[in-house]
Design a protein around this motif. Structure first.
Motif, short mmCIF file in Angstrom:
data_model
loop_
_atom_site.label_atom_id
_atom_site.label_comp_id
_atom_site.label_asym_id
_atom_site.label_seq_id
_atom_site.Cartn_x
_atom_site.Cartn_y
_atom_site.Cartn_z
N ALA A 1 3.91 -6.43 -7.58
CA ALA A 1 3.86 -5.43 -6.50
C ALA A 1 2.95 -5.89 -5.37
O ALA A 1 3.27 -5.71 -4.20
CB ALA A 1 3.38 -4.09 -7.06
N ILE A 2 1.81 -6.51 -5.71
CA ILE A 2 0.88 -6.99 -4.69
C ILE A 2 1.48 -8.19 -3.97
O ILE A 2 1.44 -8.28 -2.74
CB ILE A 2 -0.48 -7.34 -5.32
N ALA A 3 2.03 -9.13 -4.74
CA ALA A 3 2.62 -10.33 -4.13
C ALA A 3 3.78 -9.96 -3.22
O ALA A 3 3.97 -10.58 -2.15
CB ALA A 3 3.09 -11.29 -5.23
N LYS A 4 4.56 -8.94 -3.59
CA LYS A 4 5.70 -8.53 -2.77
C LYS A 4 5.25 -7.94 -1.43
O LYS A 4 5.86 -8.21 -0.40
CB LYS A 4 6.53 -7.50 -3.55
N LYS A 5 4.16 -7.15 -1.44
CA LYS A 5 3.65 -6.58 -0.20
C LYS A 5 3.22 -7.69 0.77
O LYS A 5 3.52 -7.64 1.95
CB LYS A 5 2.46 -5.66 -0.48
N VAL B 1 -1.78 -14.43 6.75
CA VAL B 1 -1.30 -13.47 5.74
C VAL B 1 -0.65 -14.23 4.59
O VAL B 1 -0.83 -13.88 3.42
CB VAL B 1 -0.31 -12.46 6.37
N TYR B 2 0.08 -15.29 4.90
CA TYR B 2 0.68 -16.13 3.85
C TYR B 2 -0.41 -16.68 2.92
O TYR B 2 -0.22 -16.78 1.72
CB TYR B 2 1.47 -17.27 4.51
N LYS B 3 -1.57 -16.99 3.51
CA LYS B 3 -2.71 -17.49 2.72
C LYS B 3 -3.55 -16.33 2.17
O LYS B 3 -4.64 -16.55 1.66
CB LYS B 3 -3.59 -18.41 3.57
N LYS B 4 -3.07 -15.11 2.31
CA LYS B 4 -3.68 -13.89 1.76
C LYS B 4 -5.00 -13.51 2.42
O LYS B 4 -5.93 -13.04 1.78
CB LYS B 4 -3.84 -14.02 0.25
N SER B 5 -5.08 -13.68 3.73
CA SER B 5 -6.27 -13.32 4.49
C SER B 5 -6.21 -11.86 4.93
O SER B 5 -5.25 -11.44 5.59
CB SER B 5 -6.39 -14.22 5.73
N ARG B 6 -7.23 -11.10 4.55
CA ARG B 6 -7.30 -9.70 4.96
C ARG B 6 -7.48 -9.58 6.46
O ARG B 6 -6.87 -8.72 7.11
CB ARG B 6 -8.48 -9.01 4.27
N TYR C 1 3.86 -4.47 8.00
CA TYR C 1 2.54 -5.00 8.33
C TYR C 1 1.44 -4.19 7.65
O TYR C 1 0.44 -4.74 7.17
CB TYR C 1 2.31 -5.03 9.84
N GLY C 2 1.61 -2.88 7.61
CA GLY C 2 0.64 -2.03 6.92
C GLY C 2 0.58 -2.33 5.43
O GLY C 2 -0.50 -2.37 4.83
N GLN C 3 1.73 -2.56 4.83
CA GLN C 3 1.75 -2.91 3.41
C GLN C 3 1.12 -4.28 3.18
O GLN C 3 0.52 -4.52 2.13
CB GLN C 3 3.19 -2.90 2.88
N GLY C 4 1.22 -5.17 4.15
CA GLY C 4 0.55 -6.46 4.05
C GLY C 4 -0.96 -6.31 4.04
O GLY C 4 -1.66 -7.00 3.29
N VAL C 5 -1.47 -5.39 4.86
CA VAL C 5 -2.91 -5.11 4.85
C VAL C 5 -3.32 -4.58 3.48
O VAL C 5 -4.29 -5.04 2.88
CB VAL C 5 -3.28 -4.12 5.98
N VAL C 6 -2.56 -3.62 2.97
CA VAL C 6 -2.87 -3.04 1.66
C VAL C 6 -2.79 -4.13 0.58
O VAL C 6 -3.67 -4.23 -0.29
CB VAL C 6 -1.90 -1.87 1.35
N GLY C 7 -1.75 -4.95 0.64
CA GLY C 7 -1.57 -6.00 -0.37
C GLY C 7 -2.68 -7.03 -0.37
O GLY C 7 -3.14 -7.46 -1.44
N THR C 8 -3.14 -7.43 0.81
CA THR C 8 -4.22 -8.43 0.85
C THR C 8 -5.52 -7.84 0.33
O THR C 8 -6.28 -8.52 -0.36
CB THR C 8 -4.42 -8.99 2.27
N PHE C 9 -5.78 -6.57 0.63
CA PHE C 9 -6.98 -5.93 0.09
C PHE C 9 -6.89 -5.78 -1.43
O PHE C 9 -7.87 -6.01 -2.14
CB PHE C 9 -7.24 -4.57 0.76
N GLN C 10 -5.71 -5.42 -1.93
CA GLN C 10 -5.53 -5.32 -3.37
C GLN C 10 -5.69 -6.69 -4.04
O GLN C 10 -6.28 -6.79 -5.12
CB GLN C 10 -4.15 -4.76 -3.70
N TYR C 11 -5.19 -7.73 -3.41
CA TYR C 11 -5.31 -9.08 -3.95
C TYR C 11 -6.78 -9.49 -4.06
O TYR C 11 -7.21 -10.01 -5.10
CB TYR C 11 -4.55 -10.06 -3.06
#
Length: 143
Positions: A26-30, A80-85, A122-132
């Protein structure tokens, strides 16, 4: 004296390394959906910018400054690809700023449904990077 000073150094074996973090799907998908939306946005903007520069089509009054936008989007999307918040937040902010600027200049909210989809991704990407990063910090505290 327990060690031989003339003994060669020992290599670190893969078995002795700490286990890698398994990221829930779920996190990786966001995160993946966010950077993929960034790539799509870059491609669409680039196509419109090239058409505007060629002089054949320019309904949005695009100029050469659009390439600065494309560059910023590319940098933030790679982040974001590199998981940067930070890059996820900046990508969302750049999108919101561009849409607000475009809508105030044109006086109409054209493309609102598509803009809402991109805003969500984009909002889900923010949530996903913070969760990661929360997952990483909790796993490092366990080790």
């Amino acid at each position: 004296m327990t060690s031989n000073p003339f003994q060669p150094p020992q290599a670190v074996l893969a078995d002795s390394l700490p286990p890698s973090v398994v990221v829930p799907e779920a996190i990786a998908k966001k995160i993946k959906n966010c950077w993929m939306a960034g790539v799509v946005s870059i491609a669409i903007t680039l196509i419109f910018a090239l058409l505007a520069i060629s002089g054949s089509f320019n309904p949005l009054r695009i100029d050469a400054w659009t390439f600065v936008d494309i560059g910023l989007m590319a940098v933030f999307t790679f982040g974001v690809y590199k998981k940067s918040r930070t890059c996820a937040i900046l990508l969302l902010g750049l999108f919101v700023m561009n849409k607000a600027l475009m809508w105030t200049q044109s006086g109409q909210t054209s493309g609102l449904p598509l803009a809402l989809v991109f805003f969500w991704l984009y909002g889900q990407g923010v949530v996903g990077t913070f969760q990661y990063h929360k997952l990483l910090s909790s796993r490092s505290a366990d080790v």
